[in-house]
Every structure is written in C-alpha cells, then in structure tokens.
Write a protein that holds these residues in place. Structure first.
Motif, PDB file in Angstrom:
ATOM      1  N   ARG A 154      -0.849 -12.380  -6.118  1.00  0.00           N
ATOM      2  CA  ARG A 154      -2.252 -12.726  -6.330  1.00  0.00           C
ATOM      3  C   ARG A 154      -2.939 -12.588  -4.504  1.00  0.00           C
ATOM      4  O   ARG A 154      -2.227 -14.019  -4.417  1.00  0.00           O
ATOM      5  CB  ARG A 154      -3.275 -12.596  -6.727  1.00  0.00           C
ATOM      6  N   THR A 155      -3.904 -11.566  -4.308  1.00  0.00           N
ATOM      7  CA  THR A 155      -4.338 -12.155  -2.942  1.00  0.00           C
ATOM      8  C   THR A 155      -5.770 -13.107  -2.286  1.00  0.00           C
ATOM      9  O   THR A 155      -6.530 -12.943  -4.026  1.00  0.00           O
ATOM     10  CB  THR A 155      -4.524 -11.040  -1.828  1.00  0.00           C
ATOM     11  N   LYS A 182       3.042  -0.473  -4.611  1.00  0.00           N
ATOM     12  CA  LYS A 182       2.331  -1.360  -3.784  1.00  0.00           C
ATOM     13  C   LYS A 182       0.439  -0.961  -4.440  1.00  0.00           C
ATOM     14  O   LYS A 182      -0.681  -2.326  -4.370  1.00  0.00           O
ATOM     15  CB  LYS A 182       2.135  -1.181  -2.427  1.00  0.00           C
ATOM     16  N   ASP A 183       0.281   0.651  -5.138  1.00  0.00           N
ATOM     17  CA  ASP A 183      -1.159   0.192  -6.049  1.00  0.00           C
ATOM     18  C   ASP A 183      -0.774  -0.400  -7.148  1.00  0.00           C
ATOM     19  O   ASP A 183      -0.518   0.635  -7.666  1.00  0.00           O
ATOM     20  CB  ASP A 183      -1.739   1.765  -5.702  1.00  0.00           C
ATOM     21  N   VAL A 184      -0.997  -1.208  -7.811  1.00  0.00           N
ATOM     22  CA  VAL A 184      -0.914  -1.663  -8.491  1.00  0.00           C
ATOM     23  C   VAL A 184      -0.968  -0.555 -10.348  1.00  0.00           C
ATOM     24  O   VAL A 184      -1.165  -0.736 -11.213  1.00  0.00           O
ATOM     25  CB  VAL A 184      -1.580  -3.305  -8.892  1.00  0.00           C
ATOM     26  N   ARG A 185      -2.251  -0.304  -9.683  1.00  0.00           N
ATOM     27  CA  ARG A 185      -2.571   1.056 -10.634  1.00  0.00           C
ATOM     28  C   ARG A 185      -1.689   1.808 -10.814  1.00  0.00           C
ATOM     29  O   ARG A 185      -1.645   2.785 -12.015  1.00  0.00           O
ATOM     30  CB  ARG A 185      -4.090   1.303 -10.026  1.00  0.00           C
ATOM     31  N   TYR A 244       4.807  -9.196  -8.130  1.00  0.00           N
ATOM     32  CA  TYR A 244       3.271  -9.526  -7.713  1.00  0.00           C
ATOM     33  C   TYR A 244       2.925 -11.001  -7.540  1.00  0.00           C
ATOM     34  O   TYR A 244       2.881 -11.730  -8.688  1.00  0.00           O
ATOM     35  CB  TYR A 244       2.582  -8.371  -8.301  1.00  0.00           C
ATOM     36  N   SER A 294      -8.068 -12.410  -1.971  1.00  0.00           N
ATOM     37  CA  SER A 294      -9.509 -11.465  -2.600  1.00  0.00           C
ATOM     38  C   SER A 294      -9.351 -11.130  -3.490  1.00  0.00           C
ATOM     39  O   SER A 294      -9.459 -10.440  -4.423  1.00  0.00           O
ATOM     40  CB  SER A 294      -9.216 -10.127  -1.366  1.00  0.00           C
ATOM     41  N   GLY A 295      -7.684 -11.250  -4.355  1.00  0.00           N
ATOM     42  CA  GLY A 295      -7.935 -10.961  -6.271  1.00  0.00           C
ATOM     43  C   GLY A 295      -7.713  -9.807  -6.320  1.00  0.00           C
ATOM     44  O   GLY A 295      -7.040  -9.407  -7.573  1.00  0.00           O
ATOM     45  N   ASN A 296      -6.588  -9.572  -4.962  1.00  0.00           N
ATOM     46  CA  ASN A 296      -5.963  -8.418  -5.104  1.00  0.00           C
ATOM     47  C   ASN A 296      -4.650  -8.694  -5.762  1.00  0.00           C
ATOM     48  O   ASN A 296      -4.012  -9.383  -5.300  1.00  0.00           O
ATOM     49  CB  ASN A 296      -5.873  -6.892  -3.973  1.00  0.00           C
ATOM     50  N   PHE A 297      -3.636  -7.432  -5.836  1.00  0.00           N
ATOM     51  CA  PHE A 297      -1.988  -7.899  -6.523  1.00  0.00           C
ATOM     52  C   PHE A 297      -1.154  -6.986  -4.881  1.00  0.00           C
ATOM     53  O   PHE A 297      -1.482  -6.091  -4.556  1.00  0.00           O
ATOM     54  CB  PHE A 297      -1.550  -6.601  -7.391  1.00  0.00           C
ATOM     55  N   GLU A 298      -0.487  -7.934  -4.499  1.00  0.00           N
ATOM     56  CA  GLU A 298       0.618  -7.532  -3.714  1.00  0.00           C
ATOM     57  C   GLU A 298       2.086  -7.602  -3.882  1.00  0.00           C
ATOM     58  O   GLU A 298       2.117  -8.274  -4.375  1.00  0.00           O
ATOM     59  CB  GLU A 298       0.693  -8.589  -2.290  1.00  0.00           C
TER      60      GLU A 298
END
Length: 270
Positions: A154-155, A105-108, A152, A157-161
C-alpha cells in the motif's frame, strides 16, 4: 481407482485452500512488525469484527512480511548449487509471470479476475490477493502465468502497488517436485510450521507474554505440541503448503526476485 485418488487429492486441496482463505487470516496482526528489524511491538488484540480464524493467519502474514530464514516456525527447502540451466529456467518463469500479471497493476482488474485480499481486516506490510481456484489448480499443475496470489504494497496515498506474486504447492510435494516448478538452485520454497495459538474465543490471550516475549505465534518459543498443550493452546504442525515468492517488479536481479525478502534486502541464504 485413479478417479478415487484424484477425488481425494482434490478434496485435500479444497480443505487446504479453505483454511488459507478463511481459517488462517490473523497470527501476524496480533504481533505485527517487520521480522528482523528491531524489537517486536507488544502483541495486539485482533480488530473488532475480525473472523475468529484470524488467530493463525496473523502469524503467517508476519513471517511473510520480512526476511525469510530457517527457524522452528519456518521451514525452507535445502540450498542447492545453481546451474546455468537453473538460472535460465528461473528467468523464464519470472519473464512469463511478469508479462502475465502486468495487467494487475490495477488492483481492480485483479479483483475482477477473482483475486481477493487475504485477511482484509489485518494491517499488513505486503498484501496477498489470492485466487482460490488458481490455488486449487496449483495442487495439480504449475503454470508460471497463473500464480495463486498477487503481492501488493500500500502506497502512502493509499493505493495498491503490485510488487510480485506467490506460487503455492501442496505439502505432499517432494523437493524434486518443487524443483520442477521453480529451481531450488535459484529459489527456496518455504512452509510455516509449529504454530501455537490461543483457542477459539480466547483472542485476548494474544496479549500474554513470558520473559518479555509473546507466548503465542511466530515470535514465541513454543514449537512442540507438548509445549502448546502446557499453555492450553492450539497447535498446528504445518500451516498451509509450500510457497515461493517472485518479486518480479522489484528489479531484475534473481536474488531480488527470488530471495524471499519482501523488504528487498537481497538473498536470505547463509
């Protein structure tokens, strides 16, 4: 003899994965839009600096962005009646997958484990992060906890879900072999077929239309090599191998998990 055969299969898998990672990132970008939701937008030229091979992948991404249905550009495995054993086995695969990829869930974390964004220069509805080595291994064995790709969105806010994952299988596998991995009574594997794309160095031809429809890519009517030759394009009878999506974070309903629709609209079966 056995070693020679294994070497040939491995070489074929490497070629297929190389095409997936580098040669096919752009048929869809050129004609981006949600399939089945209104009229398609006008084709766009690939972004400046995009890899030359992006021509084909743009189309693959478009088809994988919405509801998956049988067409001249999309082949699905046959519908089979679901058994109780199918349901139990598919639920087990989904549970194993959900537990295994929770950490991503953390793309990193996914990137640190070797998952790289497929076609990073292309705006997409669902982003595929692919692990090349796991894709190669899927050509020889199936491990529910090690999918070849993570999915994923992209939300705002620019994050990946993280919404799910994709399993890959070589095109040589029969329906029976695919069923051993994920039961066909629950999920339908898909393959991208019969793509006509512009030749290398002719990316501007993505703008071409005929009777108001794109000439090239999955939204076009060209579905044979002869038709593609007539417009001086490049024809791909089969793009990549078999694939199946598991949207394990979209809900618990098997139709939502295995329905093959990134938009979450339910099962695509007739």
């Amino acid at each position: 003899m056995r070693r020679t055969k294994t070497t040939i299969l491995l070489s074929a898998a490497l070629v297929q994965i190389t095409l997936a990672a580098f040669a096919f990132p752009a048929v869809m970008w050129a004609q981006s839009g949600h399939a089945g939701h209104g009229a398609p937008p006008a084709p766009a030229a690939p972004a400046p600096g995009a890899p030359k091979g992006d021509a084909v992948t743009a189309g693959v991404n478009e088809e994988m962005g919405g509801r998956m249905e049988v067409s001249s550009h999309m082949t699905l495995t046959p519908v089979r009646p679901a058994t109780a054993a199918d349901s139990a086995r598919a639920a087990g695969v989904a549970a194993d997958l959900r537990r295994a990829i929770e950490k991503y869930k953390d793309v990193r974390v996914a990137q640190a484990d070797g998952y790289q964004m497929f076609a990073p220069k292309l705006p997409q509805q669902v982003y595929h992060f692919t692990n090349t080595w796991r894709s190669i291994k899927e050509s020889f064995r199936f491990d529910p906890a090690q999918p070849s790709s993570l999915l994923y969105r992209r939300t705002p806010s620019g994050n990946f879900e993280l919404v799910g994952a994709m399993y890959h299988a070589p095109k040589r596998l029969s329906p029976e072999k695919l069923d051993e991995r994920v039961p066909l009574g629950i999920a339908r594997w898909h393959a991208h077929t019969n793509f006509c794309v512009p030749k290398r160095g002719e990316q501007a031809r993505w703008m071409e239309t005929k009777n108001g429809k794109p000439v090239f890519g999955p939204r076009g009517d060209i579905a044979t090599r002869e038709q593609c030759d007539a417009v001086q394009g490049r024809f791909y009878e089969r793009v990549l191998g078999w694939m199946v999506h598991a949207m394990v974070f979209a809900g618990d309903d098997p139709a939502t998990i295995w329905g093959g629709d990134h938009g979450g609209h339910g099962d695509h079966r007739p």
